[in-house]
Design a protein around this motif. Structure first.
Motif, PDB file in Angstrom:
ATOM      1  N   ILE A 194       1.094  -1.006   0.018  1.00 41.89           N
ATOM      2  CA  ILE A 194      -0.003   0.247  -0.044  1.00 41.89           C
ATOM      3  C   ILE A 194       1.116   1.320  -0.284  1.00 41.89           C
ATOM      4  N   ALA A 195       2.137   1.144   0.557  1.00 48.07           N
ATOM      5  CA  ALA A 195       3.135   2.073   1.066  1.00 48.07           C
ATOM      6  C   ALA A 195       3.473   2.426  -0.387  1.00 48.07           C
ATOM      7  N   ASP A 196       3.968   1.801  -1.244  1.00 48.82           N
ATOM      8  CA  ASP A 196       4.777   1.851  -2.671  1.00 48.82           C
ATOM      9  C   ASP A 196       3.354   2.267  -3.575  1.00 48.82           C
ATOM     10  N   VAL A 197       2.041   1.969  -3.428  1.00 53.14           N
ATOM     11  CA  VAL A 197       0.810   2.298  -3.949  1.00 53.14           C
ATOM     12  C   VAL A 197       1.496   3.952  -3.948  1.00 53.14           C
ATOM     13  N   ALA A 198       0.766   4.678  -2.553  1.00 55.08           N
ATOM     14  CA  ALA A 198       0.987   6.083  -2.069  1.00 55.08           C
ATOM     15  C   ALA A 198       1.929   7.227  -2.679  1.00 55.08           C
ATOM     16  N   GLU A 199       2.784   6.040  -2.748  1.00 57.35           N
ATOM     17  CA  GLU A 199       4.535   6.352  -3.252  1.00 57.35           C
ATOM     18  C   GLU A 199       4.110   6.997  -4.874  1.00 57.35           C
ATOM     19  N   ALA A 200       3.815   5.920  -5.488  1.00 60.59           N
ATOM     20  CA  ALA A 200       3.480   5.853  -7.150  1.00 60.59           C
ATOM     21  C   ALA A 200       2.190   7.304  -7.368  1.00 60.59           C
ATOM     22  N   ARG A 201       1.137   6.918  -7.017  1.00 62.71           N
ATOM     23  CA  ARG A 201       0.340   8.014  -7.425  1.00 62.71           C
ATOM     24  C   ARG A 201       0.275   9.089  -5.851  1.00 62.71           C
ATOM     25  N   ASP A 202       1.111   9.446  -5.182  1.00 59.87           N
ATOM     26  CA  ASP A 202       0.866  10.556  -4.196  1.00 59.87           C
ATOM     27  C   ASP A 202      -0.052  10.738  -3.503  1.00 59.87           C
ATOM     28  N   LEU A 203      -0.595   9.800  -3.023  1.00 61.63           N
ATOM     29  CA  LEU A 203      -1.887   9.851  -2.107  1.00 61.63           C
ATOM     30  C   LEU A 203      -0.880  10.621  -0.815  1.00 61.63           C
ATOM     31  N   LEU A 204      -2.163  11.392   0.466  1.00 66.09           N
ATOM     32  CA  LEU A 204      -2.220  11.324   1.448  1.00 66.09           C
ATOM     33  C   LEU A 204      -2.911  10.389   2.300  1.00 66.09           C
ATOM     34  N   VAL A 205      -2.687   9.692   3.165  1.00 66.89           N
ATOM     35  CA  VAL A 205      -2.615   8.069   3.889  1.00 66.89           C
ATOM     36  C   VAL A 205      -2.860   9.442   5.295  1.00 66.89           C
ATOM     37  N   ILE A 206      -5.062   8.085   4.985  1.00 66.06           N
ATOM     38  CA  ILE A 206      -5.177   8.770   6.342  1.00 66.06           C
ATOM     39  C   ILE A 206      -5.246   7.913   7.678  1.00 66.06           C
ATOM     40  N   SER A 207      -4.695   7.080   8.397  1.00 69.63           N
ATOM     41  CA  SER A 207      -4.303   6.321   9.084  1.00 69.63           C
ATOM     42  C   SER A 207      -5.736   5.939  10.023  1.00 69.63           C
ATOM     43  N   ASP A 208      -6.548   5.294   9.789  1.00 68.70           N
ATOM     44  CA  ASP A 208      -7.010   5.059  11.582  1.00 68.70           C
ATOM     45  C   ASP A 208      -6.726   3.693  12.190  1.00 68.70           C
ATOM     46  N   GLU A 209      -6.353   3.862  13.293  1.00 71.81           N
ATOM     47  CA  GLU A 209      -5.419   2.234  14.130  1.00 71.81           C
ATOM     48  C   GLU A 209      -5.916   2.908  15.626  1.00 71.81           C
ATOM     49  N   ILE A 210      -7.209   2.377  15.493  1.00 72.85           N
ATOM     50  CA  ILE A 210      -8.350   3.043  17.206  1.00 72.85           C
ATOM     51  C   ILE A 210      -7.956   1.939  17.711  1.00 72.85           C
ATOM     52  N   HIS A 211      -7.783   0.723  16.860  1.00 72.57           N
ATOM     53  CA  HIS A 211      -7.797  -0.682  17.516  1.00 72.57           C
ATOM     54  C   HIS A 211      -7.014  -0.809  17.300  1.00 72.57           C
ATOM     55  N   ALA A 212      -5.623  -1.091  16.968  1.00 75.12           N
ATOM     56  CA  ALA A 212      -4.360  -1.361  17.131  1.00 75.12           C
ATOM     57  C   ALA A 212      -3.917  -1.831  18.875  1.00 75.12           C
ATOM     58  N   ASP A 213      -4.499  -1.580  19.800  1.00 81.01           N
ATOM     59  CA  ASP A 213      -4.464  -2.033  21.002  1.00 81.01           C
ATOM     60  C   ASP A 213      -4.734  -3.369  21.047  1.00 81.01           C
ATOM     61  N   LEU A 214      -6.292  -3.298  20.958  1.00 80.42           N
ATOM     62  CA  LEU A 214      -6.682  -4.189  20.873  1.00 80.42           C
ATOM     63  C   LEU A 214      -6.794  -5.727  19.271  1.00 80.42           C
ATOM     64  N   ALA A 215      -5.077  -6.218  19.850  1.00 81.14           N
ATOM     65  CA  ALA A 215      -4.483  -7.443  18.396  1.00 81.14           C
ATOM     66  C   ALA A 215      -4.733  -8.191  19.542  1.00 81.14           C
ATOM     67  N   TYR A 216      -4.686  -9.148  18.503  1.00 82.60           N
ATOM     68  CA  TYR A 216      -4.070 -10.741  18.874  1.00 82.60           C
ATOM     69  C   TYR A 216      -3.039 -11.329  18.737  1.00 82.60           C
ATOM     70  N   ALA A 217      -2.379 -12.421  19.649  1.00 84.95           N
ATOM     71  CA  ALA A 217      -1.198 -12.190  18.959  1.00 84.95           C
ATOM     72  C   ALA A 217      -1.452 -13.810  18.498  1.00 84.95           C
ATOM     73  N   PRO A 218      -0.708 -14.168  16.844  1.00 86.66           N
ATOM     74  CA  PRO A 218       0.631 -14.010  16.893  1.00 86.66           C
ATOM     75  C   PRO A 218       0.206 -12.775  16.294  1.00 86.66           C
ATOM     76  N   ALA A 219      -0.731 -11.743  15.345  1.00 84.16           N
ATOM     77  CA  ALA A 219      -1.092 -10.458  14.947  1.00 84.16           C
ATOM     78  C   ALA A 219      -0.499  -9.625  15.497  1.00 84.16           C
ATOM     79  N   VAL A 220       0.315  -9.025  14.738  1.00 84.46           N
ATOM     80  CA  VAL A 220       1.252  -7.864  15.090  1.00 84.46           C
ATOM     81  C   VAL A 220       0.818  -6.127  14.600  1.00 84.46           C
ATOM     82  N   HIS A 221       0.249  -5.853  14.803  1.00 81.39           N
ATOM     83  CA  HIS A 221       0.264  -4.288  14.764  1.00 81.39           C
ATOM     84  C   HIS A 221       1.273  -3.131  14.627  1.00 81.39           C
ATOM     85  N   VAL A 222       1.574  -2.577  13.019  1.00 76.93           N
ATOM     86  CA  VAL A 222       2.651  -1.792  12.706  1.00 76.93           C
ATOM     87  C   VAL A 222       1.965  -0.873  12.295  1.00 76.93           C
TER      88      VAL A 222
END
Length: 393
Positions: A194-222
């Motif tokens: 997705i970052a590659d697309v944003a770079e190639a198309r000059d996108l502003l990315v508005i990232s909603d990460e409000i549920h980051a603290d509710l991730a269950y192992a082994p999933a890891v929020h980046v």
């Protein structure tokens, strides 16, 4: 009202009347006999540190104008940096962080300064209904990017995003990660694509990460902005303690605004146009982020177990992929042949869910269920749903 004891769910399992005694919208708006499982709010008493912080604030007897009104922002800016550094190895500059009452206000403010009426904004669907409703209200064109749904769950196709952006001329992407409603936590490879697309198309990315603290192992929020300095410079990262720590009523959120253009636009707004967050919201958020992770660990254990309980107890014929994050289950009811499954379960089971059609294209025939409740309430929800489905057969 029953006393709120310290356990994350003891109060409600010991005294079910506590739920209906609460003034919040989830239970206060529920009709008699209806079990609400719609809004993303936990049925657990708030963290002890948050209660202590608010009690101490009231005990001091000072609810005057806070000192930070004359300074460079609230203590949340440094607290957000410290939390991101400790949990994700990312140290966002506090000078680039701004405060908001919630993520919806943050999104609308960013769209207001970064886009114009008629501009195209890309967003994955099914997607968060409030964001979907915001775009037409602001005169922006939604460019829906469909998620893939297969045997193993939901996935994000960067090539499909690129095609949609190229065809529409969109210069903004709303990214929701962890994803609402599917519960997916995007992998580093998916985020990089997705970052590659944003770079190639000059996108502003508005990232909603409000549920980051509710991730269950082994999933890891980046955090999306943590991928690189170039990615950070085109990203607005929005978050709040409201979901994970159950303090939505505190009305407090932050956004790290990596884009200099957007920061300048926000700082040019009339200083009181968006209002200000209050002392109570700041105190509650600081107590959540700095002192309440042991509480959060216990809650995550309960929620993780509820994911499994839900899968075992759902009616036959409802499709379900365990979410990698959030307290939300995205249930596929299409095989039941119902026009509106949410309306069916409200009428026939007394269970209040959100209709999948609210989540945009691809949501028809689905419902979203909040399993952030006690095992006993969840069991009753599932039993009612099973009984209702039996009437169809």
């Amino acid at each position: 009202m029953p006393e709120l004891i310290t356990g994350p769910w003891d109060a409600v399992s010991a005294d079910p009347a506590w739920l209906r005694s609460k003034p919040g919208i989830k239970w206060a708006s529920a009709a008699p006999g209806v079990l609400p499982a719609w809004v993303a709010e936990l049925d657990f008493a708030i963290p002890p540190a948050v209660r202590r912080g608010l009690a101490d604030l009231a005990g001091v007897g000072d609810l005057g104008y806070p000192a930070w009104l004359e300074g460079a922002g609230t203590p949340l800016r440094e607290a957000f940096r410290d939390r991101m550094a400790a949990r994700h190895g990312w140290s966002p500059d506090p000078a680039q962080t701004r405060e908001f009452t919630d993520l919806n206000q943050a999104l609308q403010a960013v769209l207001h300064v970064a886009t114009e009426p008629g501009d195209a904004v890309a967003m994955h669907v099914p997607g968060y209904p409030t964001f979907l409703r915001t775009l037409p209200k602001m005169g922006r064109r939604l460019i829906p990017v469909a998620l893939d749904h297969g045997r193993d769950g939901w996935s994000f196709d960067a090539a499909r995003l690129d095609d949609a952006v190229a065809a529409s001329g969109a210069r903004t992407l709303i990214l929701v990660n962890p994803h609402n409603p599917t519960g997916r936590v995007l992998t580093p490879a998916e985020l990089a694509a997705i970052a590659d697309v944003a770079e190639a198309r000059d996108l502003l990315v508005i990232s909603d990460e409000i549920h980051a603290d509710l991730a269950y192992a082994p999933a890891v929020h980046v955090p999306f902005a943590s991928l690189s300095a170039r990615t950070e410079a085109r990203t607005v990262t929005m978050t709040s303690a409201s979901k994970a720590f159950n303090i939505a009523g505190a009305c407090c959120a932050v956004a790290h605004v990596g884009s200099a253009r957007v920061r300048d636009g926000l700082d040019r707004l009339p200083p009181d146009l968006l209002g200000r967050i209050g002392s109570a919201g700041v105190i509650a958020t600081l107590a959540a982020w700095r002192e309440s992770d042991p509480w959060l660990t216990t809650v995550l254990t309960t929620l993780a177990a509820n994911r499994g309980r839900l899968g075992a107890a759902l009616p036959e014929g409802i499709g379900y992929h365990e979410p990698e994050a959030t307290c939300l289950a995205w249930l596929d009811c299409r095989s039941l042949g119902l026009t509106d499954p949410a309306e069916f379960f409200l009428r026939n089971a007394g269970v209040d869910l959100i209709s999948g059609s609210s989540f945009g294209a691809g949501g028809e025939g689905f419902v979203r269920l909040n399993f952030g409740t006690t095992p006993a309430v969840l069991a009753e929800i599932c039993a009612r749903m099973r009984q209702a489905v039996e009437t169809l057969r």
